[in-house]
Scaffold this motif. Structure first.
Motif, mmCIF file in Angstrom:
data_model
loop_
_atom_site.group_PDB
_atom_site.id
_atom_site.type_symbol
_atom_site.label_atom_id
_atom_site.label_comp_id
_atom_site.label_asym_id
_atom_site.label_seq_id
_atom_site.Cartn_x
_atom_site.Cartn_y
_atom_site.Cartn_z
ATOM 1 N N VAL A 52 -3.412 2.254 12.523
ATOM 2 C CA VAL A 52 -2.051 2.613 12.152
ATOM 3 C C VAL A 52 -1.686 3.894 12.888
ATOM 4 O O VAL A 52 -2.445 4.864 12.866
ATOM 5 N N LYS A 53 -0.542 3.877 13.542
ATOM 6 C CA LYS A 53 -0.059 5.087 14.220
ATOM 7 C C LYS A 53 1.058 5.671 13.367
ATOM 8 O O LYS A 53 2.067 5.006 13.112
ATOM 9 N N VAL A 54 0.890 6.910 12.932
ATOM 10 C CA VAL A 54 1.894 7.590 12.117
ATOM 11 C C VAL A 54 2.578 8.638 12.984
ATOM 12 O O VAL A 54 1.918 9.467 13.607
ATOM 13 N N THR A 55 3.906 8.579 13.003
ATOM 14 C CA THR A 55 4.711 9.487 13.803
ATOM 15 C C THR A 55 5.676 10.245 12.900
ATOM 16 O O THR A 55 6.291 9.642 12.019
ATOM 17 N N ALA A 56 5.795 11.551 13.116
ATOM 18 C CA ALA A 56 6.758 12.365 12.373
ATOM 19 C C ALA A 56 8.132 12.180 13.003
ATOM 20 O O ALA A 56 8.285 12.240 14.224
ATOM 21 N N LEU A 57 9.146 11.951 12.170
ATOM 22 C CA LEU A 57 10.503 11.715 12.665
ATOM 23 C C LEU A 57 11.434 12.896 12.428
ATOM 24 O O LEU A 57 12.563 12.889 12.877
ATOM 25 N N GLY A 58 10.979 13.886 11.714
ATOM 26 C CA GLY A 58 11.848 15.016 11.393
ATOM 27 C C GLY A 58 12.347 14.900 9.967
ATOM 28 O O GLY A 58 12.480 13.802 9.426
ATOM 29 N N GLY A 59 12.589 16.027 9.360
ATOM 30 C CA GLY A 59 13.056 16.036 7.981
ATOM 31 C C GLY A 59 12.009 15.552 6.999
ATOM 32 O O GLY A 59 12.332 15.234 5.864
ATOM 33 N N GLY A 60 10.769 15.429 7.454
ATOM 34 C CA GLY A 60 9.699 14.968 6.582
ATOM 35 C C GLY A 60 9.494 13.468 6.582
ATOM 36 O O GLY A 60 8.541 12.966 6.000
ATOM 37 N N ASP A 61 10.391 12.717 7.247
ATOM 38 C CA ASP A 61 10.237 11.271 7.320
ATOM 39 C C ASP A 61 9.133 10.916 8.318
ATOM 40 O O ASP A 61 8.873 11.656 9.271
ATOM 41 N N LEU A 62 8.501 9.769 8.086
ATOM 42 C CA LEU A 62 7.422 9.293 8.948
ATOM 43 C C LEU A 62 7.693 7.849 9.344
ATOM 44 O O LEU A 62 8.418 7.132 8.657
ATOM 45 N N GLU A 63 7.076 7.426 10.448
ATOM 46 C CA GLU A 63 7.102 6.021 10.833
ATOM 47 C C GLU A 63 5.659 5.575 11.025
ATOM 48 O O GLU A 63 4.890 6.234 11.718
ATOM 49 N N ALA A 64 5.303 4.466 10.393
ATOM 50 C CA ALA A 64 3.966 3.883 10.541
ATOM 51 C C ALA A 64 4.108 2.597 11.345
ATOM 52 O O ALA A 64 4.928 1.734 11.014
ATOM 53 N N THR A 65 3.317 2.474 12.411
ATOM 54 C CA THR A 65 3.348 1.298 13.276
ATOM 55 C C THR A 65 1.952 0.704 13.351
ATOM 56 O O THR A 65 0.977 1.432 13.538
ATOM 57 N N PHE A 66 1.860 -0.620 13.179
ATOM 58 C CA PHE A 66 0.568 -1.297 13.260
ATOM 59 C C PHE A 66 0.796 -2.763 13.590
ATOM 60 O O PHE A 66 1.908 -3.277 13.511
ATOM 61 N N THR A 67 -0.263 -3.441 14.010
ATOM 62 C CA THR A 67 -0.217 -4.886 14.234
ATOM 63 C C THR A 67 -1.297 -5.530 13.384
ATOM 64 O O THR A 67 -2.289 -4.895 13.025
ATOM 65 N N PHE A 68 -1.077 -6.785 13.056
ATOM 66 C CA PHE A 68 -2.071 -7.531 12.290
ATOM 67 C C PHE A 68 -1.967 -9.011 12.649
ATOM 68 O O PHE A 68 -0.946 -9.467 13.168
ATOM 69 N N MET A 69 -3.052 -9.735 12.383
ATOM 70 C CA MET A 69 -3.100 -11.171 12.640
ATOM 71 C C MET A 69 -2.751 -11.910 11.358
ATOM 72 O O MET A 69 -3.284 -11.609 10.296
ATOM 73 N N ARG A 70 -1.841 -12.873 11.477
ATOM 74 C CA ARG A 70 -1.525 -13.760 10.369
ATOM 75 C C ARG A 70 -1.263 -15.134 10.966
ATOM 76 O O ARG A 70 -0.445 -15.267 11.879
ATOM 77 N N GLU A 71 -1.977 -16.130 10.458
ATOM 78 C CA GLU A 71 -1.820 -17.501 10.945
ATOM 79 C C GLU A 71 -1.972 -17.567 12.464
ATOM 80 O O GLU A 71 -1.156 -18.173 13.154
ATOM 81 N N ASP A 72 -3.003 -16.910 12.974
ATOM 82 C CA ASP A 72 -3.314 -16.887 14.402
ATOM 83 C C ASP A 72 -2.200 -16.309 15.260
ATOM 84 O O ASP A 72 -2.096 -16.605 16.446
ATOM 85 N N ARG A 73 -1.346 -15.490 14.664
ATOM 86 C CA ARG A 73 -0.289 -14.815 15.403
ATOM 87 C C ARG A 73 -0.423 -13.322 15.204
ATOM 88 O O ARG A 73 -0.763 -12.856 14.126
ATOM 89 N N CYS A 74 -0.126 -12.589 16.247
ATOM 90 C CA CYS A 74 -0.157 -11.139 16.178
ATOM 91 C C CYS A 74 1.239 -10.647 15.828
ATOM 92 O O CYS A 74 2.213 -11.000 16.485
ATOM 93 N N ILE A 75 1.328 -9.857 14.768
ATOM 94 C CA ILE A 75 2.625 -9.385 14.287
ATOM 95 C C ILE A 75 2.620 -7.859 14.282
ATOM 96 O O ILE A 75 1.686 -7.242 13.775
ATOM 97 N N GLN A 76 3.668 -7.277 14.860
ATOM 98 C CA GLN A 76 3.808 -5.828 14.841
ATOM 99 C C GLN A 76 4.766 -5.453 13.718
ATOM 100 O O GLN A 76 5.786 -6.104 13.503
ATOM 101 N N LYS A 77 4.418 -4.392 13.013
ATOM 102 C CA LYS A 77 5.238 -3.935 11.899
ATOM 103 C C LYS A 77 5.467 -2.440 12.057
ATOM 104 O O LYS A 77 4.556 -1.691 12.386
ATOM 105 N N LYS A 78 6.714 -2.028 11.838
ATOM 106 C CA LYS A 78 7.068 -0.609 11.806
ATOM 107 C C LYS A 78 7.693 -0.357 10.450
ATOM 108 O O LYS A 78 8.578 -1.100 10.025
ATOM 109 N N ILE A 79 7.232 0.681 9.795
ATOM 110 C CA ILE A 79 7.764 1.028 8.485
ATOM 111 C C ILE A 79 8.305 2.446 8.539
ATOM 112 O O ILE A 79 7.570 3.381 8.866
ATOM 113 N N LEU A 80 9.584 2.588 8.236
ATOM 114 C CA LEU A 80 10.209 3.901 8.141
ATOM 115 C C LEU A 80 9.948 4.423 6.729
ATOM 116 O O LEU A 80 10.349 3.806 5.751
ATOM 117 N N MET A 81 9.239 5.530 6.652
ATOM 118 C CA MET A 81 8.856 6.115 5.371
ATOM 119 C C MET A 81 9.701 7.365 5.150
ATOM 120 O O MET A 81 9.531 8.364 5.833
#
Length: 169
Positions: A52-81
């Protein structure tokens, strides 16, 4: 004058403290173990995840980016925290998901604990993450105790394989 100095000093200390906290959590984190509610669909549970790559966005907000396998597919997910008033607590998806970041006594490990409101229910998920991919038994024991306190079962903890995949476009 003393009041002004004290105010400035406390403000500076708080700003430095926040900067250090933000710096501590940003960067690359390796997922060591994961636990989810028994209600979480088995076919939706990832078996391989990327760091998981966590990036600071300013104002205390973070973004978490990661990939995972589901049903033999690679899926990238970004979550704005989005930072909340409570230290270590973030919200995502318009408040539907609450994410708590808890540092373990070993400074190189955290627990990412999520409460997610879906389809009328509340799902819980915890992830043990560390700065390197090596297993740390002390951190794993702390993780087990924490998830038990949150009402999750130690038997549901899944060690994860680190996967490396490029997300589908």
């Amino acid at each position: 004058m003393k009041t002004l100095f004290l105010g400035v000093t406390l403000g500076l200390a708080a700003a430095l403290s926040f900067a250090l906290e933000e710096e501590d959590i940003t960067g690359t984190w390796y997922v060591k173990a994961m636990v989810v509610d028994k209600d979480f669909p088995e076919d939706r549970r990832p078996r391989k995840v990327s760091p998981v790559k966590v990036t600071a966005l300013g104002g205390g907000d973070l973004e978490a980016t990661f990939t995972f396998m589901r049903e033999d597919r690679c899926i990238q997910k970004k979550i704005l925290m989005r930072k909340t008033e409570e230290p270590g607590k973030f919200s995502a998806y318009g408040g539907r998901k609450l994410i708590y970041l808890q540092e373990l006594p070993r400074r190189d490990h955290y627990v990412f604990y999520c409460k997610d409101q879906r389809r009328g229910g509340l799902l819980h998920m915890g992830k043990l993450v560390g700065r390197n991919p090596d297993t740390n038994l002390e951190a794993l024991e702390k993780f087990k105790k924490l998830v038990q306190r949150k009402g999750l079962s130690e038997e549901d903890i899944t060690p994860l394989q680190t996967g490396s995949c490029a997300p589908e476009r």
